[in-house]
Design a protein around this motif. Structure first.
Motif, PDB file in Angstrom:
ATOM      1  N   VAL A 132       0.788   4.558 -11.170  1.00 48.39           N
ATOM      2  CA  VAL A 132       1.084   5.640 -12.108  1.00 48.39           C
ATOM      3  C   VAL A 132       2.191   5.223 -13.077  1.00 48.39           C
ATOM      4  CG1 VAL A 132       2.025   7.979 -12.288  1.00 48.39           C
ATOM      5  CG2 VAL A 132       0.300   7.458 -10.567  1.00 48.39           C
ATOM      6  N   ALA A 133       3.134   4.387 -12.599  1.00 47.09           N
ATOM      7  CA  ALA A 133       4.263   3.947 -13.425  1.00 47.09           C
ATOM      8  C   ALA A 133       3.903   2.754 -14.307  1.00 47.09           C
ATOM      9  CB  ALA A 133       5.456   3.597 -12.543  1.00 47.09           C
ATOM     10  N   GLY A 134       2.626   2.392 -14.338  1.00 45.23           N
ATOM     11  CA  GLY A 134       2.199   1.287 -15.188  1.00 45.23           C
ATOM     12  C   GLY A 134       2.711  -0.059 -14.745  1.00 45.23           C
ATOM     13  N   GLY A 135       2.920  -0.213 -13.452  1.00 46.59           N
ATOM     14  CA  GLY A 135       3.476  -1.453 -12.931  1.00 46.59           C
ATOM     15  C   GLY A 135       2.474  -2.270 -12.152  1.00 46.59           C
ATOM     16  N   GLY A 136       2.956  -2.903 -11.099  1.00 48.72           N
ATOM     17  CA  GLY A 136       2.096  -3.755 -10.301  1.00 48.72           C
ATOM     18  C   GLY A 136       2.899  -4.502  -9.260  1.00 48.72           C
ATOM     19  N   VAL A 137       2.409  -5.673  -8.902  1.00 50.19           N
ATOM     20  CA  VAL A 137       3.017  -6.486  -7.844  1.00 50.19           C
ATOM     21  C   VAL A 137       3.387  -7.845  -8.420  1.00 50.19           C
ATOM     22  CG1 VAL A 137       2.650  -7.603  -5.608  1.00 50.19           C
ATOM     23  CG2 VAL A 137       1.720  -5.316  -6.039  1.00 50.19           C
ATOM     24  N   THR A 138       4.603  -8.289  -8.122  1.00 50.63           N
ATOM     25  CA  THR A 138       5.077  -9.606  -8.542  1.00 50.63           C
ATOM     26  C   THR A 138       5.428 -10.424  -7.310  1.00 50.63           C
ATOM     27  OG1 THR A 138       5.975  -8.742 -10.617  1.00 50.63           O
ATOM     28  CG2 THR A 138       6.837 -10.868  -9.849  1.00 50.63           C
ATOM     29  N   ILE A 139       4.926 -11.658  -7.256  1.00 54.53           N
ATOM     30  CA  ILE A 139       5.295 -12.597  -6.187  1.00 54.53           C
ATOM     31  C   ILE A 139       6.328 -13.544  -6.763  1.00 54.53           C
ATOM     32  CG2 ILE A 139       4.479 -14.203  -4.432  1.00 54.53           C
ATOM     33  CD1 ILE A 139       3.289 -11.385  -4.241  1.00 54.53           C
ATOM     34  N   SER A 140       7.508 -13.543  -6.160  1.00 58.39           N
ATOM     35  CA  SER A 140       8.639 -14.310  -6.665  1.00 58.39           C
ATOM     36  C   SER A 140       9.222 -15.138  -5.532  1.00 58.39           C
ATOM     37  CB  SER A 140       9.665 -13.336  -7.278  1.00 58.39           C
ATOM     38  OG  SER A 140      10.723 -14.017  -7.890  1.00 58.39           O
ATOM     39  N   GLY A 141      10.435 -15.606  -5.708  1.00 63.44           N
ATOM     40  CA  GLY A 141      11.039 -16.429  -4.675  1.00 63.44           C
ATOM     41  C   GLY A 141      12.545 -16.458  -4.794  1.00 63.44           C
ATOM     42  N   GLY A 142      13.127 -17.599  -4.355  1.00 68.53           N
ATOM     43  CA  GLY A 142      12.478 -18.833  -3.995  1.00 68.53           C
ATOM     44  C   GLY A 142      11.464 -19.280  -5.019  1.00 68.53           C
ATOM     45  N   GLU A 143      10.530 -20.076  -4.536  1.00 64.08           N
ATOM     46  CA  GLU A 143       9.417 -20.574  -5.347  1.00 64.08           C
ATOM     47  C   GLU A 143       8.121 -20.261  -4.620  1.00 64.08           C
ATOM     48  OE1 GLU A 143       6.796 -21.456  -7.466  1.00 64.08           O
ATOM     49  OE2 GLU A 143       8.660 -22.035  -8.464  1.00 64.08           O
ATOM     50  N   PRO A 144       7.347 -19.270  -5.109  1.00 71.30           N
ATOM     51  CA  PRO A 144       6.148 -18.847  -4.383  1.00 71.30           C
ATOM     52  C   PRO A 144       5.084 -19.927  -4.255  1.00 71.30           C
ATOM     53  CG  PRO A 144       6.256 -17.800  -6.543  1.00 71.30           C
ATOM     54  CD  PRO A 144       7.585 -18.455  -6.308  1.00 71.30           C
ATOM     55  N   LEU A 145       5.096 -20.928  -5.136  1.00 63.28           N
ATOM     56  CA  LEU A 145       4.076 -21.971  -5.036  1.00 63.28           C
ATOM     57  C   LEU A 145       4.404 -23.008  -3.972  1.00 63.28           C
ATOM     58  CD1 LEU A 145       2.990 -22.411  -8.756  1.00 63.28           C
ATOM     59  CD2 LEU A 145       1.886 -21.089  -6.922  1.00 63.28           C
ATOM     60  N   MET A 146       5.502 -22.821  -3.248  1.00 59.61           N
ATOM     61  CA  MET A 146       5.700 -23.595  -2.022  1.00 59.61           C
ATOM     62  C   MET A 146       4.764 -23.096  -0.928  1.00 59.61           C
ATOM     63  SD  MET A 146       9.684 -24.649  -1.416  1.00 59.61           S
ATOM     64  CE  MET A 146       9.219 -25.686  -0.025  1.00 59.61           C
ATOM     65  N   GLN A 147       4.258 -21.868  -1.097  1.00 50.59           N
ATOM     66  CA  GLN A 147       3.312 -21.277  -0.146  1.00 50.59           C
ATOM     67  C   GLN A 147       2.069 -20.825  -0.918  1.00 50.59           C
ATOM     68  OE1 GLN A 147       5.272 -18.614   2.843  1.00 50.59           O
ATOM     69  NE2 GLN A 147       7.101 -18.891   1.594  1.00 50.59           N
ATOM     70  N   PRO A 148       1.320 -21.762  -1.480  1.00 45.93           N
ATOM     71  CA  PRO A 148       0.236 -21.377  -2.403  1.00 45.93           C
ATOM     72  C   PRO A 148      -0.902 -20.605  -1.743  1.00 45.93           C
ATOM     73  CG  PRO A 148       0.151 -23.737  -1.934  1.00 45.93           C
ATOM     74  CD  PRO A 148       1.449 -23.235  -1.372  1.00 45.93           C
ATOM     75  N   GLN A 180       0.810  -1.210   0.000  1.00 47.99           N
ATOM     76  CA  GLN A 180       0.000   0.000   0.000  1.00 47.99           C
ATOM     77  C   GLN A 180       0.849   1.269   0.000  1.00 47.99           C
ATOM     78  OE1 GLN A 180      -3.080   0.560  -0.506  1.00 47.99           O
ATOM     79  NE2 GLN A 180      -4.450  -0.898   0.484  1.00 47.99           N
ATOM     80  N   ARG A 181       2.008   1.216   0.616  1.00 49.53           N
ATOM     81  CA  ARG A 181       2.890   2.388   0.651  1.00 49.53           C
ATOM     82  C   ARG A 181       3.300   2.820  -0.752  1.00 49.53           C
ATOM     83  NH1 ARG A 181       7.902   0.866   4.082  1.00 49.53           N
ATOM     84  NH2 ARG A 181       8.509   2.976   3.426  1.00 49.53           N
ATOM     85  N   TYR A 182       3.369   1.860  -1.668  1.00 47.07           N
ATOM     86  CA  TYR A 182       3.845   2.143  -3.021  1.00 47.07           C
ATOM     87  C   TYR A 182       2.732   2.021  -4.059  1.00 47.07           C
ATOM     88  CZ  TYR A 182       8.369   1.635  -0.805  1.00 47.07           C
ATOM     89  OH  TYR A 182       9.453   1.792   0.024  1.00 47.07           O
ATOM     90  N   ARG A 183       1.503   1.857  -3.597  1.00 47.16           N
ATOM     91  CA  ARG A 183       0.395   1.587  -4.515  1.00 47.16           C
ATOM     92  C   ARG A 183       0.249   2.663  -5.586  1.00 47.16           C
ATOM     93  NH1 ARG A 183      -6.005   1.320  -2.778  1.00 47.16           N
ATOM     94  NH2 ARG A 183      -6.859   1.084  -4.891  1.00 47.16           N
ATOM     95  N   ARG A 184       0.190   3.907  -5.175  1.00 47.09           N
ATOM     96  CA  ARG A 184       0.003   4.983  -6.145  1.00 47.09           C
ATOM     97  C   ARG A 184       1.195   5.068  -7.100  1.00 47.09           C
ATOM     98  NH1 ARG A 184      -2.768   9.286  -7.643  1.00 47.09           N
ATOM     99  NH2 ARG A 184      -1.675  11.186  -8.293  1.00 47.09           N
ATOM    100  N   PHE A 185       2.383   4.953  -6.564  1.00 50.46           N
ATOM    101  CA  PHE A 185       3.606   5.066  -7.383  1.00 50.46           C
ATOM    102  C   PHE A 185       3.638   3.993  -8.470  1.00 50.46           C
ATOM    103  CE2 PHE A 185       8.124   3.700  -7.866  1.00 50.46           C
ATOM    104  CZ  PHE A 185       8.561   4.791  -8.608  1.00 50.46           C
ATOM    105  N   ILE A 186       3.402   2.735  -8.098  1.00 52.29           N
ATOM    106  CA  ILE A 186       3.489   1.675  -9.097  1.00 52.29           C
ATOM    107  C   ILE A 186       2.316   1.727 -10.072  1.00 52.29           C
ATOM    108  CG2 ILE A 186       4.903   0.166  -7.654  1.00 52.29           C
ATOM    109  CD1 ILE A 186       2.495  -1.401  -6.871  1.00 52.29           C
TER     110      ILE A 186
END
Length: 242
Positions: A67-83, A59-65
């Motif tokens: 406006v910059a045409g971005g978003g959120v990426t879940i990476s790892g490691g392997e994120p599907l170890m914690q589905p 949420q701290r970066y919500r407006r910034f990302i």
């Protein structure tokens, strides 16, 4: 709900389109020879965080990302170890109108239920090899099948895919191996592009800090000529190459 979060960072045009908030989850079942983040292999290397705590950081970066045409990426490691944790974070981000991406090897793709994928706008699919013998040399698991099945499932759903292929001289660069990955990529109608990632040794110091031997310490990065040849193999199949 809590998850093991190794770290987070902001990236531009690397982990999906635009400026991204990237959460790196801890834990990975593979031990890729070219891995530059051995510090993410075990869940115990992460900090326990609730979904609310991680979302507060987003949420701290919500407006910034946004406006910059971005978003959120879940990476790892392997994120599907914690589905469950991964799925809930993706759903919460999607509900905020943020573009969402899942960065995965696909090895644990069967753990991604439809609800998780419904909240995922883009999958960054790391295809290490199409050849089973090469896949075993890269990961020591010998199982490329789960990744191929996951990729086809994504394509059947219409989920946008970027394939990532790490080019390692002497390991993944054989013309037949590259052709196999290109053949698979060409099967996927929802594939948007292929990213050929040149091997590097920037994570070697992490192995030393952990008391581990870096398996590819003597391997040089690919030459420009090798990169051109491999990118050309993908482009020859009509694929967009980055």
């Amino acid at each position: 709900m809590t998850g093991a979060v190794h770290s987070w960072d902001l990236s531009i045009g690397v982990d999906g389109p635009g400026t991204r908030f990237v959460a790196f989850l801890a834990g990975c079942p593979l031990r890729c020879r070219f891995c530059h983040s051995p510090d993410t292999w075990y869940r115990r290397s992460g900090r326990h965080q609730t979904v609310d705590e991680l979302m507060a950081q987003v949420q701290r970066y919500r407006r910034f990302i946004s406006v910059a045409g971005g978003g959120v990426t879940i990476s790892g490691g392997e994120p599907l170890m914690q589905p469950r944790f991964t799925g809930e974070v993706l759903r919460r981000c999607h509900a905020l109108g943020l573009h969402t991406a899942l960065d995965t090897s696909g090895f644990l793709g069967a753990r991604a239920d439809d609800a998780l994928l419904d909240a995922t706008d883009l999958v960054l699919l790391d295809v290490k090899s199409r050849d089973p013998a090469t896949y075993r040399r890269v990961t020591r698991t010998g199982e490329i099948g789960p990744t191929l099945r996951f990729g086809r499932r994504l394509a059947a759903r219409g989920t946008t895919i970027w394939i990532r292929f790490v080019l390692v001289p002497g390991l993944t660069d054989a013309p037949d191996n590259v052709a196999g990955v290109a053949d698979f990529a060409a099967e996927l109608p929802s594939l948007q592009r292929v990213e050929v990632l040149p091997f590097h040794r920037l994570g070697a110091h992490k192995y030393a800090e952990l008391g581990l031997t870096f398996p590819l310490a003597d391997t040089e990065p690919p030459t420009p000529e090798l990169l051109d040849r491999v990118r050309g193999q993908f482009a020859a199949r009509g694929l967009t190459v980055n």
